[in-house]
Design a protein around this motif. Structure first.
Motif, PDB file in Angstrom:
ATOM      1  N   PHE A 151     -42.183 -29.064  52.272  1.00  0.00           N
ATOM      2  CA  PHE A 151     -43.280 -29.425  51.501  1.00  0.00           C
ATOM      3  C   PHE A 151     -43.889 -30.771  51.959  1.00  0.00           C
ATOM      4  N   PRO A 152     -44.611 -30.779  52.733  1.00  0.00           N
ATOM      5  CA  PRO A 152     -45.403 -32.261  53.424  1.00  0.00           C
ATOM      6  C   PRO A 152     -45.934 -32.939  52.207  1.00  0.00           C
ATOM      7  N   ARG A 153     -46.534 -32.294  51.268  1.00  0.00           N
ATOM      8  CA  ARG A 153     -47.135 -32.939  50.217  1.00  0.00           C
ATOM      9  C   ARG A 153     -46.274 -32.721  48.957  1.00  0.00           C
ATOM     10  N   LEU A 154     -45.152 -32.907  48.988  1.00  0.00           N
ATOM     11  CA  LEU A 154     -44.173 -32.812  47.957  1.00  0.00           C
ATOM     12  C   LEU A 154     -44.656 -33.371  46.481  1.00  0.00           C
ATOM     13  N   GLY A 155     -45.146 -34.682  46.656  1.00  0.00           N
ATOM     14  CA  GLY A 155     -45.400 -35.345  45.502  1.00  0.00           C
ATOM     15  C   GLY A 155     -44.612 -36.246  44.737  1.00  0.00           C
ATOM     16  N   PHE A 156     -43.200 -36.125  45.011  1.00  0.00           N
ATOM     17  CA  PHE A 156     -42.241 -37.204  44.615  1.00  0.00           C
ATOM     18  C   PHE A 156     -41.158 -37.368  45.768  1.00  0.00           C
ATOM     19  N   ASP A 157     -40.218 -38.078  45.471  1.00  0.00           N
ATOM     20  CA  ASP A 157     -39.151 -38.469  46.339  1.00  0.00           C
ATOM     21  C   ASP A 157     -38.036 -38.112  45.743  1.00  0.00           C
ATOM     22  N   PRO A 158     -37.388 -37.326  45.860  1.00  0.00           N
ATOM     23  CA  PRO A 158     -35.996 -37.057  45.086  1.00  0.00           C
ATOM     24  C   PRO A 158     -35.037 -38.350  45.299  1.00  0.00           C
ATOM     25  N   GLN A 159     -34.901 -38.672  46.421  1.00  0.00           N
ATOM     26  CA  GLN A 159     -33.929 -39.775  46.521  1.00  0.00           C
ATOM     27  C   GLN A 159     -34.401 -40.917  45.624  1.00  0.00           C
ATOM     28  N   ARG A 160     -35.586 -41.329  45.699  1.00  0.00           N
ATOM     29  CA  ARG A 160     -36.217 -42.295  44.710  1.00  0.00           C
ATOM     30  C   ARG A 160     -36.425 -42.086  43.305  1.00  0.00           C
ATOM     31  N   ASP A 161     -36.830 -40.872  43.094  1.00  0.00           N
ATOM     32  CA  ASP A 161     -37.490 -40.730  41.507  1.00  0.00           C
ATOM     33  C   ASP A 161     -36.307 -39.945  40.710  1.00  0.00           C
ATOM     34  N   LEU A 162     -35.170 -39.304  41.238  1.00  0.00           N
ATOM     35  CA  LEU A 162     -34.271 -38.769  40.511  1.00  0.00           C
ATOM     36  C   LEU A 162     -32.659 -39.343  40.723  1.00  0.00           C
ATOM     37  N   GLN A 163     -31.951 -39.208  39.730  1.00  0.00           N
ATOM     38  CA  GLN A 163     -30.347 -39.856  40.028  1.00  0.00           C
ATOM     39  C   GLN A 163     -29.455 -38.624  39.703  1.00  0.00           C
ATOM     40  N   HIS A 164     -28.301 -38.754  40.460  1.00  0.00           N
ATOM     41  CA  HIS A 164     -27.326 -37.682  40.086  1.00  0.00           C
ATOM     42  C   HIS A 164     -26.799 -37.960  38.946  1.00  0.00           C
ATOM     43  N   VAL A 165     -26.389 -36.826  38.101  1.00  0.00           N
ATOM     44  CA  VAL A 165     -25.828 -36.898  36.673  1.00  0.00           C
ATOM     45  C   VAL A 165     -24.502 -36.069  36.930  1.00  0.00           C
ATOM     46  N   ALA A 166     -24.381 -34.868  37.067  1.00  0.00           N
ATOM     47  CA  ALA A 166     -23.112 -34.025  37.322  1.00  0.00           C
ATOM     48  C   ALA A 166     -23.533 -32.848  38.249  1.00  0.00           C
ATOM     49  N   LEU A 167     -22.295 -32.556  38.963  1.00  0.00           N
ATOM     50  CA  LEU A 167     -22.469 -31.181  39.604  1.00  0.00           C
ATOM     51  C   LEU A 167     -22.052 -30.002  38.641  1.00  0.00           C
ATOM     52  N   LEU A 168     -22.782 -28.969  38.655  1.00  0.00           N
ATOM     53  CA  LEU A 168     -22.073 -28.049  37.674  1.00  0.00           C
ATOM     54  C   LEU A 168     -21.501 -27.089  38.256  1.00  0.00           C
ATOM     55  N   ALA A 169     -21.791 -26.323  39.599  1.00  0.00           N
ATOM     56  CA  ALA A 169     -20.886 -25.473  40.156  1.00  0.00           C
ATOM     57  C   ALA A 169     -21.124 -25.382  41.416  1.00  0.00           C
ATOM     58  N   ASN A 170     -20.318 -24.800  42.174  1.00  0.00           N
ATOM     59  CA  ASN A 170     -20.424 -24.295  43.504  1.00  0.00           C
ATOM     60  C   ASN A 170     -20.586 -22.731  43.389  1.00  0.00           C
ATOM     61  N   THR A 171     -21.453 -22.161  43.968  1.00  0.00           N
ATOM     62  CA  THR A 171     -21.618 -20.340  43.843  1.00  0.00           C
ATOM     63  C   THR A 171     -21.774 -19.957  45.035  1.00  0.00           C
ATOM     64  N   GLN A 172     -21.266 -18.666  45.180  1.00  0.00           N
ATOM     65  CA  GLN A 172     -21.263 -17.982  46.339  1.00  0.00           C
ATOM     66  C   GLN A 172     -22.632 -16.961  46.148  1.00  0.00           C
ATOM     67  N   LEU A 173     -23.091 -16.682  47.232  1.00  0.00           N
ATOM     68  CA  LEU A 173     -24.130 -15.749  47.346  1.00  0.00           C
ATOM     69  C   LEU A 173     -23.850 -14.535  48.057  1.00  0.00           C
ATOM     70  N   PHE A 174     -24.349 -13.300  47.490  1.00  0.00           N
ATOM     71  CA  PHE A 174     -23.784 -11.934  47.968  1.00  0.00           C
ATOM     72  C   PHE A 174     -25.032 -11.293  48.503  1.00  0.00           C
ATOM     73  N   LEU A 175     -24.695 -10.740  49.885  1.00  0.00           N
ATOM     74  CA  LEU A 175     -25.686  -9.868  50.614  1.00  0.00           C
ATOM     75  C   LEU A 175     -25.785  -8.558  49.681  1.00  0.00           C
ATOM     76  N   ALA A 176     -27.087  -8.209  49.015  1.00  0.00           N
ATOM     77  CA  ALA A 176     -27.117  -6.740  48.143  1.00  0.00           C
ATOM     78  C   ALA A 176     -28.242  -6.083  48.801  1.00  0.00           C
TER      79      ALA A 176
END
Length: 340
Positions: free
Chosen positions: A122-147
């Motif tokens: 998204f070239p016009r994202l409107g925000f910079d996640p590295q600058r505007d957000l901070q990491h709190v906690a990872l919830l889960a690593n999840t698998q994806l299934f081909l269905a």
């Protein structure tokens, strides 16, 4: 919310107050104004916590958070209000938190590709996640299934590849949105299998699953929330897009085992906060979430969905996403993936 700190007093004013206080009776001493250093900090959270989930109700991010909702409310002493803001691969929810989350009581639950992939798409994202957000906690690593939809003839990966090659351009696959891990998994599958299928982006995994069941799209990479539909015969589950078979679905071969190598698309779900949230609040929330992720009931509920609870510090969470930036960023550039 922390109250503003009273203005600092001059040395002369402090001496005057001390002299006046000394002249008061002992019983009146507690009525003296406290210095700023003595004013106790207001506990956090001081009001309900708004949790902006970047996908619709019924999607995996929503389901994972709702499993945590009641015990996390008890741990924090405040209600958790879940606000679903699906769309634009997590960008709508992230924008909402960044723009309107300055109350210190608003956090974001989203896939980490909001941070690692979206700035490339998204070239016009409107925000910079590295600058505007901070990491709190990872919830889960999840698998994806081909269905696949139930009426699609193939019942194995090899059969699906042969079917798609015999019908170039006729098949479609749905994803949770452009740039999401299911989208990247679909592109990796097309590349590894040497087939073409039209990408149909949705506003989350839940509507993809609904349209798969209804036969509106042919296949997709979806989370473990599809297990009940597979058991009921409403979907066919062909493989898992991971390096190993998940313990709860040992019958699902990896795509590498099925003859399509290189399709590794585990999805990380995490909690973010606006950059301005005080570190003490971030640490409190991180510790409360991590304690719950380490409990057997939460680990079991997550496992039922093909998700592994992963308690991490904010720093370790940030480092993990930095690795994802390198991996998925390379895929986006190599495949020339664009926002549809």
């Amino acid at each position: 919310m922390t109250q503003p700190t009273p203005p600092a007093l001059s040395r002369r004013q402090l001496l005057g107050l001390a002299a006046a206080g000394a002249a008061l009776p002992l019983a009146a001493q507690p009525a003296r104004a406290q210095s700023p250093a003595q004013v106790p900090a207001q506990p956090w959270p001081a009001k309900p916590l708004r949790v902006v989930v970047a996908f619709p109700p019924g999607g995996l991010a929503d389901v994972l958070m709702r499993h945590l909702q009641a015990p996390l409310q008890e741990a924090l002493g405040q209600p958790l209000l879940i606000d679903n803001r699906g769309g634009a691969a997590g960008n709508l929810a992230a924008t909402e938190v960044i723009r309107n989350g300055g109350d210190g009581h608003t956090v974001l639950v989203t896939v980490t590709t909001t941070e690692s992939v979206n700035p490339l798409l998204f070239p016009r994202l409107g925000f910079d996640p590295q600058r505007d957000l901070q990491h709190v906690a990872l919830l889960a690593n999840t698998q994806l299934f081909l269905a696949t939809r139930p009426t699609l003839p193939p019942s194995t990966v090899a059969e699906l590849v042969a079917y798609a090659k015999a019908r170039p351009g006729q098949l479609s696959y749905g994803s949770a949105g452009s740039g999401t891990t299911p989208h990247l998994a679909g592109e990796l599958f097309k590349q590894g299998a040497g087939v073409f299928a039209t990408h149909i982006p949705y506003r989350g995994a839940a509507p993809v699953i609904q349209d798969l069941i209804a036969g509106q799209v042919d296949f997709g990479f979806v989370p473990g929330t599809v297990f009940p539909a597979v058991k009921a015969g409403k979907l066919k589950l062909l493989a898992v897009a991971s390096r190993q078979r998940p313990p709860n679905r040992p019958d699902a071969p990896t795509l590498a085992e099925a003859g399509v190598p290189g399709v590794y698309a585990d999805t990380l779900f995490g909690v973010y906060a606006p950059a301005a949230m005080p570190s003490t609040h971030v640490q409190r929330l991180n510790q409360a979430i991590n304690r719950l992720l380490a409990t057997e009931p939460i680990k079991a509920r997550f496992a039922e969905l093909g998700a592994d609870a992963v308690p991490l510090s904010p720093e370790a969470f940030k480092a993990m996403v930095a690795g994802e930036v390198k991996v998925f960023g390379g895929i986006v550039r190599a495949r020339g993936i664009q926002v549809d």
